[in-house]
Design an enzyme around this catalytic site. Sequence first.
Site, mmCIF file in Angstrom:
data_model
loop_
_atom_site.group_PDB
_atom_site.id
_atom_site.type_symbol
_atom_site.label_atom_id
_atom_site.label_comp_id
_atom_site.label_asym_id
_atom_site.label_seq_id
_atom_site.Cartn_x
_atom_site.Cartn_y
_atom_site.Cartn_z
ATOM 1 N N GLU A 65 0.824 -1.218 0.000
ATOM 2 C CA GLU A 65 0.000 0.000 0.000
ATOM 3 C C GLU A 65 0.853 1.260 0.000
ATOM 4 O OE1 GLU A 65 -0.596 -2.607 1.942
ATOM 5 O OE2 GLU A 65 -2.694 -3.200 1.663
ATOM 6 N N PHE A 127 -12.127 -7.999 13.495
ATOM 7 C CA PHE A 127 -11.001 -8.416 12.669
ATOM 8 C C PHE A 127 -10.652 -7.318 11.661
ATOM 9 C CE2 PHE A 127 -9.428 -10.595 8.766
ATOM 10 C CZ PHE A 127 -8.183 -10.932 9.274
ATOM 11 N N GLN A 128 -9.413 -6.935 11.616
ATOM 12 C CA GLN A 128 -8.886 -5.900 10.720
ATOM 13 C C GLN A 128 -9.561 -4.548 10.891
ATOM 14 O OE1 GLN A 128 -8.574 -7.543 6.688
ATOM 15 N NE2 GLN A 128 -6.485 -8.162 7.232
ATOM 16 N N LYS A 177 -17.891 -1.618 5.270
ATOM 17 C CA LYS A 177 -18.237 -2.586 4.222
ATOM 18 C C LYS A 177 -19.736 -2.609 3.930
ATOM 19 C CE LYS A 177 -17.153 -7.317 2.819
ATOM 20 N NZ LYS A 177 -16.412 -8.546 3.192
ATOM 21 N N MET A 487 23.505 9.729 3.792
ATOM 22 C CA MET A 487 23.274 10.984 4.496
ATOM 23 C C MET A 487 23.491 10.822 6.001
ATOM 24 S SD MET A 487 22.815 14.107 4.131
ATOM 25 C CE MET A 487 21.914 14.850 2.783
HETATM 26 C C1 LIG Z 1 11.568 6.097 6.226
HETATM 27 C C2 LIG Z 1 12.812 6.784 6.642
HETATM 28 N N1 LIG Z 1 13.624 6.206 7.560
HETATM 29 C C3 LIG Z 1 14.776 6.805 7.923
HETATM 30 C C4 LIG Z 1 15.142 8.006 7.383
HETATM 31 C C5 LIG Z 1 16.424 8.693 7.827
HETATM 32 N N2 LIG Z 1 17.356 8.810 6.701
HETATM 33 C C6 LIG Z 1 17.482 9.961 6.002
HETATM 34 S S1 LIG Z 1 18.570 9.822 4.758
HETATM 35 C C7 LIG Z 1 18.931 8.237 5.155
HETATM 36 C C8 LIG Z 1 19.928 7.461 4.367
HETATM 37 C C9 LIG Z 1 19.419 7.075 3.038
HETATM 38 O O1 LIG Z 1 20.312 6.171 2.455
HETATM 39 P P1 LIG Z 1 20.234 5.872 0.910
HETATM 40 O O2 LIG Z 1 18.838 5.581 0.522
HETATM 41 O O3 LIG Z 1 21.238 4.838 0.568
HETATM 42 O O4 LIG Z 1 20.601 7.273 0.258
HETATM 43 P P2 LIG Z 1 22.015 8.056 0.336
HETATM 44 O O5 LIG Z 1 21.946 9.036 1.442
HETATM 45 O O6 LIG Z 1 23.079 7.035 0.541
HETATM 46 O O7 LIG Z 1 22.109 8.733 -0.995
HETATM 47 C C10 LIG Z 1 18.195 7.834 6.261
HETATM 48 C C11 LIG Z 1 18.294 6.497 6.885
HETATM 49 C C12 LIG Z 1 14.231 8.597 6.469
HETATM 50 N N3 LIG Z 1 14.472 9.776 5.917
HETATM 51 N N4 LIG Z 1 13.111 7.951 6.098
#
Ligand SMILES: Cc1ncc(C[n+]2csc(CCOP(=O)(O)OP(=O)(O)O)c2C)c(N)n1
Lengths: 577, 167
Positions: A65, A127-128, A177, A487
């Site tokens: 989803e 349920f659900q 539903k 990042m």
């Molecule tokens: C759902 C979610 N979980 C955690 C984060 C925190 N977060 C921000 S950037 C990042 C790293 C992303 O890694 P990647 O997808 O490999 O991209 P890169 O920074 O390496 O280009 C994380 C874990 C977020 N923004 N969203």
Amino acid sequence: MAPQLESKTNSIGLDEKKYTGSEILLRSLVEEGVEMIFGYPGGAVLPIYDSLYDGHVRHMLARHEQGAIHAADGYARATGKPGVVMATSGPGATNLVTGIATAMMDSIPMICITGNVPLSLLGTDAFQEADITGITMPITKHNYLVRSIEEIPTIVKEAFTIATTGRPGPVLIDIPKDVSQAMSTFTYPEKVEIRGLFQPEAPTDVQINRLQQVIQQAERPVILAGGGVVRANAQAELIEFAEKSNIPVTTTLMGLGGFPSRNELWLGMPGMHGTYAANHALLECDLLIGIGARFDDRVTMGRIDKFATGAKIIHIDIDPAEIDKNVHTYVPIVGDVKQVLAAANETLSSANSSNWIKQCDDWKAKFPLQYDDSDENGLKPQWVIEHLDETTEGKAIVSTDVGQHQMWVAQYYQFSEPRSLLSSGGLGTMGFGFPAAIGAQFASPDRTVIAVTGDGGFQMTAQELAVVALENIPVKIVIINNQCLGMVRQWQEVFYKERYSEVDLSGSPDFVKLAEAYGVKAWRATNKEEATQAWKEALHHSGPAVVDFWVNPNENVYPMVAPGTGLDEMMMGDEEQ
Amino acid sequence: MSHILSVLVNNRPRVLARVSSLLGQRNFNIESISVGQSEEKDLSRMIIVTGGDERTLNQVSKQLSKLIDVIEVRTITESTSVERELMLIRVTSEPNVRMEIQGIVDPFRASVVDVGHDSLMLQATGDRAKLDTLTELLRPYGILEVARTGVIALSRELNQTSLTTVI
Ligand SMILES: Cc1ncc(C[n+]2csc(CCOP(=O)(O)OP(=O)(O)O)c2C)c(N)n1
Ligand SMILES: [Mg+2]
């Protein structure tokens, strides 16, 4: 499949035939011009999926989803039309939550339809059962629990009106539903009156005069244009406004494409990873014109005391609550950005800004974005993005995930058109990029759509490869593979003494093999030569494609401003440290 | 400093939840909130007493106005409005102190609404300060239970500021 459902209402709007609630729902959606639903079935929406079986509206079966809702969101961002997503009760509905919050933060018009347990079971932990209207209260513009079949047409009409009027946003409709199974006649209201819905008025002459007056007095004016310019389709008006008044423009992440990057007045993106010119213009301006921008902390760094301190602020926004929320405004103008700019343009003349423009040009020349583009230690991610830009002339629709690659796209892809950058700016949702690109490609089959994603984020919604393979949706998936949560790694390097905690993505699959397992063509590139070749083939391939770019994992996003410090404290690059 | 907001809302399920959830989400403190029928058939009026500075008040009024079920938000200034609250209070009262208690509550125009073996229930109306004072005066006798409605208020004629429209 085109919508085959014709409204059977006769000239006086009466229709004696009886329909089920789910048919009435779909007919209402067709009345609203819906061509595409992104969704996932389940028990509580069985009646609706049964009605869909008759082919009223096209449906994309996602594999999660979250994939469905981000696709609907991408569709909405690319078109400006509300994206429609459908899910079952309980887990189906809760799987939408991240996507709803993502859309809310970026003001994206969406209609989210969920099934629920029958009315008689509501509140019994059936349920659900999940209280999705309760759960989504703070992350929707409004939501509805439909209590009788007779309410369906009005609620759908209201939902579309609310989602698209004023500041756009997601609206959720929860349908028990038994309501979708009940029978009734169908008439669709032509108009609904919603007393509590804010609609901005046209700007007054007094306001426009005031705006002009302040502009005439300014010597160092700058425009901060945000996502509101894109949402309002106001690019043409903004260009005219900036050029007539001779005021340089910086566009926030959400505003990219709202003003052409190749225009001479453009300063780049401001804020945490903004350009020197943009940030210094914000620091030293004597007039700051915020247009559809909300002065959030990725731009101001949360340091209002250090932000545009010598400037008068004009704030043009469609949402009165944004005025004076983060910064104190000298001239507030609540209104539709397109309308306000068009009104201002009629009599606008140039500000006294030529010295200031020279100063800005000087900053641009002295401190451009830069990186060492040698591919000796692996490809440079910045180079990859520049390559994408060159080969598509800045004209592709580019979605991003969240992380370093997102910022490199913002910095190095020269967006020329609005609705071209699809990025989760407000919530920063990993997993957004790829499904959003699918939705955008459905909306714009003839445009090149590129999903630039990280090796981390791609794994959050990679299951949607099944959809692009099955439907031959020609999205190009660019993985900026740095083998880490880049990042986060960067922050740990800069702010946590290189204590790299849980950012190593060892164990990731071979993305080429993964794509191929779904039947999607894929390439890998580790240097410029391979990259150029792989990208050329992928771009010209008629179907979906994955290109896994192995980049130097130590690369950081610069410039960078640490949160809580002023825009004057920019870290310009690794060499400095 | 406290402020009073008068909020006209649709009389629909969950409206109270929407309003209080928004106040919580925006980190805005609620001192009291009361809801009841308004002058219009399908609308309720909520009176919200909150703390916070002028700027926060302004922001919250605007955020509240964004709720689809909110029709109108007004600030009510204490000096130009009528403010009332109803309190029911039950105090311990052996028969020998009943007269004494009666003497205390009379100037407050409170009335005895229930008499038990060892306790009295009193009803009082007024602004918050008055009810607070009465409560303090009764405390030495032993307060068993207190219920207050929260403030309701209406502006006096010609003295309202509307916050729903911003310039
Ligand atoms: C759902 C979610 N979980 C955690 C984060 C925190 N977060 C921000 S950037 C990042 C790293 C992303 O890694 P990647 O997808 O490999 O991209 P890169 O920074 O390496 O280009 C994380 C874990 C977020 N923004 N969203
Ligand atoms: Mg990565």
